[in-house]
Design a protein around this motif. Structure first.
Motif, PDB file in Angstrom:
ATOM      1  N   TRP A   1       0.829  -1.208   0.000  1.00 34.36           N
ATOM      2  CA  TRP A   1       0.000   0.000   0.000  1.00 34.36           C
ATOM      3  C   TRP A   1       0.866   1.262   0.000  1.00 34.36           C
ATOM      4  N   ARG A   2       2.007   1.210   0.672  1.00 32.28           N
ATOM      5  CA  ARG A   2       2.890   2.381   0.692  1.00 32.28           C
ATOM      6  C   ARG A   2       3.446   2.652  -0.714  1.00 32.28           C
ATOM      7  N   VAL A   3       3.837   1.597  -1.415  1.00 29.96           N
ATOM      8  CA  VAL A   3       4.279   1.754  -2.803  1.00 29.96           C
ATOM      9  C   VAL A   3       3.143   2.329  -3.644  1.00 29.96           C
ATOM     10  N   THR A   4       1.960   1.779  -3.451  1.00 38.74           N
ATOM     11  CA  THR A   4       0.786   2.253  -4.185  1.00 38.74           C
ATOM     12  C   THR A   4       0.521   3.730  -3.898  1.00 38.74           C
ATOM     13  N   GLY A   5       0.632   4.122  -2.625  1.00 40.85           N
ATOM     14  CA  GLY A   5       0.418   5.520  -2.262  1.00 40.85           C
ATOM     15  C   GLY A   5       1.371   6.451  -2.990  1.00 40.85           C
ATOM     16  N   ALA A   6       2.633   6.040  -3.080  1.00 47.56           N
ATOM     17  CA  ALA A   6       3.609   6.859  -3.792  1.00 47.56           C
ATOM     18  C   ALA A   6       3.230   7.005  -5.260  1.00 47.56           C
ATOM     19  N   MET A   7       2.735   5.908  -5.866  1.00 42.11           N
ATOM     20  CA  MET A   7       2.344   5.965  -7.271  1.00 42.11           C
ATOM     21  C   MET A   7       1.045   6.739  -7.467  1.00 42.11           C
ATOM     22  N   LEU A   8       0.244   6.854  -6.424  1.00 42.80           N
ATOM     23  CA  LEU A   8      -0.977   7.660  -6.488  1.00 42.80           C
ATOM     24  C   LEU A   8      -0.697   9.148  -6.337  1.00 42.80           C
ATOM     25  N   GLY A   9       0.554   9.486  -6.096  1.00 46.28           N
ATOM     26  CA  GLY A   9       0.923  10.898  -5.988  1.00 46.28           C
ATOM     27  C   GLY A   9       1.009  11.410  -4.575  1.00 46.28           C
ATOM     28  N   ILE A  10       0.864  10.540  -3.566  1.00 47.84           N
ATOM     29  CA  ILE A  10       1.006  10.974  -2.181  1.00 47.84           C
ATOM     30  C   ILE A  10       2.475  11.258  -1.905  1.00 47.84           C
ATOM     31  N   PRO A  11       2.816  12.392  -1.319  1.00 45.98           N
ATOM     32  CA  PRO A  11       4.226  12.664  -1.003  1.00 45.98           C
ATOM     33  C   PRO A  11       4.797  11.544  -0.140  1.00 45.98           C
ATOM     34  N   VAL A  12       5.948  11.013  -0.537  1.00 45.08           N
ATOM     35  CA  VAL A  12       6.483   9.841   0.151  1.00 45.08           C
ATOM     36  C   VAL A  12       6.768  10.131   1.613  1.00 45.08           C
ATOM     37  N   GLU A  13       7.104  11.382   1.945  1.00 42.05           N
ATOM     38  CA  GLU A  13       7.387  11.721   3.337  1.00 42.05           C
ATOM     39  C   GLU A  13       6.126  11.677   4.199  1.00 42.05           C
ATOM     40  N   ALA A  14       4.954  11.657   3.572  1.00 44.98           N
ATOM     41  CA  ALA A  14       3.703  11.573   4.326  1.00 44.98           C
ATOM     42  C   ALA A  14       3.308  10.131   4.621  1.00 44.98           C
ATOM     43  N   LEU A  15       4.035   9.183   4.051  1.00 41.46           N
ATOM     44  CA  LEU A  15       3.725   7.766   4.214  1.00 41.46           C
ATOM     45  C   LEU A  15       4.716   7.140   5.184  1.00 41.46           C
ATOM     46  N   PRO A  16       4.292   6.729   6.372  1.00 43.75           N
ATOM     47  CA  PRO A  16       5.221   6.134   7.341  1.00 43.75           C
ATOM     48  C   PRO A  16       5.966   4.949   6.739  1.00 43.75           C
ATOM     49  N   GLU A  17       7.241   4.828   7.082  1.00 42.06           N
ATOM     50  CA  GLU A  17       8.049   3.739   6.535  1.00 42.06           C
ATOM     51  C   GLU A  17       7.704   2.401   7.161  1.00 42.06           C
ATOM     52  N   SER A  18       7.501   2.369   8.463  1.00 39.31           N
ATOM     53  CA  SER A  18       7.285   1.099   9.155  1.00 39.31           C
ATOM     54  C   SER A  18       5.811   0.894   9.471  1.00 39.31           C
ATOM     55  N   LEU A  19       5.445  -0.360   9.685  1.00 37.43           N
ATOM     56  CA  LEU A  19       4.081  -0.687  10.069  1.00 37.43           C
ATOM     57  C   LEU A  19       3.728  -0.057  11.404  1.00 37.43           C
ATOM     58  N   GLU A  20       4.673  -0.063  12.339  1.00 37.28           N
ATOM     59  CA  GLU A  20       4.403   0.508  13.651  1.00 37.28           C
ATOM     60  C   GLU A  20       4.110   1.995  13.548  1.00 37.28           C
ATOM     61  N   GLU A  21       4.890   2.710  12.724  1.00 39.44           N
ATOM     62  CA  GLU A  21       4.630   4.138  12.531  1.00 39.44           C
ATOM     63  C   GLU A  21       3.281   4.355  11.856  1.00 39.44           C
TER      64      GLU A  21
END
Length: 406
Positions: free
Chosen positions: A218-238
């Motif tokens: 989903w994080r990869v998908t979010g980046a491809m949807l145009g969501i700024p990567v810094e807005a997507l937490p890297e880890s599941l816990e975050e």
């Protein structure tokens, strides 16, 4: 660490690449022509249609590749998880994630102003189709079908933003941009982190590695949807922390959300014949979502069916523990997970305008295991940038209308 100011700024951020394309198509009266071409653009390795306007072609080229940091091994592991538990993911998505989306007052208002309140079959099918394409084999590579799905979704989101902001029915200064990046992050967390939580609530065992890999896709998908990567937490816990801090904290009651939930429950209840099962769908929703959300959305509370569903969740957990040693337990779990999705597919493809297409590889794997919810692939889901609706000539997919990916 969570940056509240940065997250709040996402409320006023759209998708400049897609927004520019839609603005040009509307200004030059070429929306219908592009719709017709894109309807046949479905595979990752399919050449971009030559007859598309240059601005559209440039957009498709610019958004064609996954981010450089994608770990294909993790994507492959997530695919393996979905092969085993995809029908359970779909069940929780239909019972819980849709209702959680409706618990977001701003997103529910977007949905009301675009699709109206009475099209749960369309929202469910489009959301399911997005997830199916995302979890197909090599979704981001050759042979997959997910990249065009993402690109079309971005254009649909942009269409919703354009038509709502020009309709005079949306106050950007007060409410932010419709289908903004903040809403996109929220929907992504609902469909990833909160779906895993919902699976565990009904007794489905999900390891931390499986949960992390599913969120990663989903994080990869979010980046491809145009969501700024810094807005997507890297880890599941975050991601869990952000989900609690900003997504669940934003849940609340709204008239739109209540009506949307009622239409959704009505759709599900039609899958169960007669009156004897009245209340079981609402009980399943209450098992998957937080009690406060269920109350806000006015989900009926049947103590009898609530006890049945709670007991069923304990039974599922017991069966999960015996899966490795019991073919019967495996069969019961898989059939139970496929029931609602299979019923939804039959309902959605019976004279409705939308269909659900299971990727060939998933269909073959599920058919071999005897768990496929449909006997054969349905036709492709239609994506339209200019459908009739309360806002003319705007349109919204499930993800667009719920301000999120789907």
């Amino acid at each position: 660490m969570f940056d509240a100011a940065a997250f709040d700024a996402l409320k006023f951020q759209g998708d400049p690449l897609a927004d520019a394309v839609v603005a040009d198509l509307v200004a030059t009266n070429r929306v219908s022509v592009v719709n017709e071409v894109l309807e046949h653009f479905r595979a990752n390795d399919q050449p971009i249609p030559e007859q598309l306007p240059d601005l559209v072609r440039d957009f498709l080229v610019a958004t064609d590749n996954p981010p450089d940091w994608v770990d294909h091994d993790r994507v492959a592991r997530a695919y393996g998880f979905f092969v085993d538990d995809g029908v359970h993911v779909a069940s929780v998505l239909t019972f819980g994630a849709m209702v959680n989306c409706y618990a977001q007052p701003r997103a529910s208002r977007v949905l009301t102003l675009t699709h109206g309140l009475n099209q749960p079959h369309r929202r469910l099918s489009e959301t399911s189709q997005f997830v199916m394409n995302m979890m197909g084999r090599d979704a981001f590579g050759s042979g997959g079908t997910f990249v065009p799905t993402i690109q079309k979704t971005r254009l649909i989101h942009a269409a919703v933003r354009h038509f709502l902001t020009t309709s005079g029915r949306w106050d950007v200064e007060a409410d932010g941009v419709p289908v903004c990046q903040q809403d996109m992050v929220g929907a992504l967390l609902i469909f990833s982190v909160q779906v895993i939580e919902g699976m565990r609530r009904i007794g489905i065992s999900v390891t931390e590695e499986e949960a992390a890999d599913y969120y990663y896709v989903w994080r990869v998908t979010g980046a491809m949807l145009g969501i700024p990567v810094e807005a997507l937490p890297e880890s599941l816990e975050e991601a869990r922390e952000l989900s609690t801090a900003v997504v669940e904290a934003a849940y609340g009651p709204s008239p739109d959300g209540v009506v949307l939930t009622r239409h959704l429950l009505d759709l599900y209840e039609r899958l169960f014949p007669g009156k004897v099962f009245d209340g079981v769908v609402a009980a399943m929703v209450r098992q998957v979502v937080n009690p406060e959300v269920a109350d806000w959305m006015e989900v009926p509370n049947s103590r009898g069916w609530g006890r049945v569903v709670s007991t069923g969740a304990r039974l599922v957990r017991a069966l999960e523990r015996s899966e490795d040693n019991s073919a019967l337990a495996t069969a019961i779990l898989d059939r139970a997970g496929a029931l609602l999705l299979g019923g939804s597919v039959r309902d959605l493809t019976n004279g409705q305008s939308t269909t659900l297409s299971i990727p060939t590889d998933l269909h073959e794997r599920w058919a071999a295991a005897g768990t496929c919810p449909v006997p054969a692939q349905a036709g492709p889901a239609r994506v339209d940038l200019a459908e009739p609706g309360p806002v003319q000539p705007g349109a919204a997919s499930a993800g667009a209308a719920q301000a999120g990916p789907a």
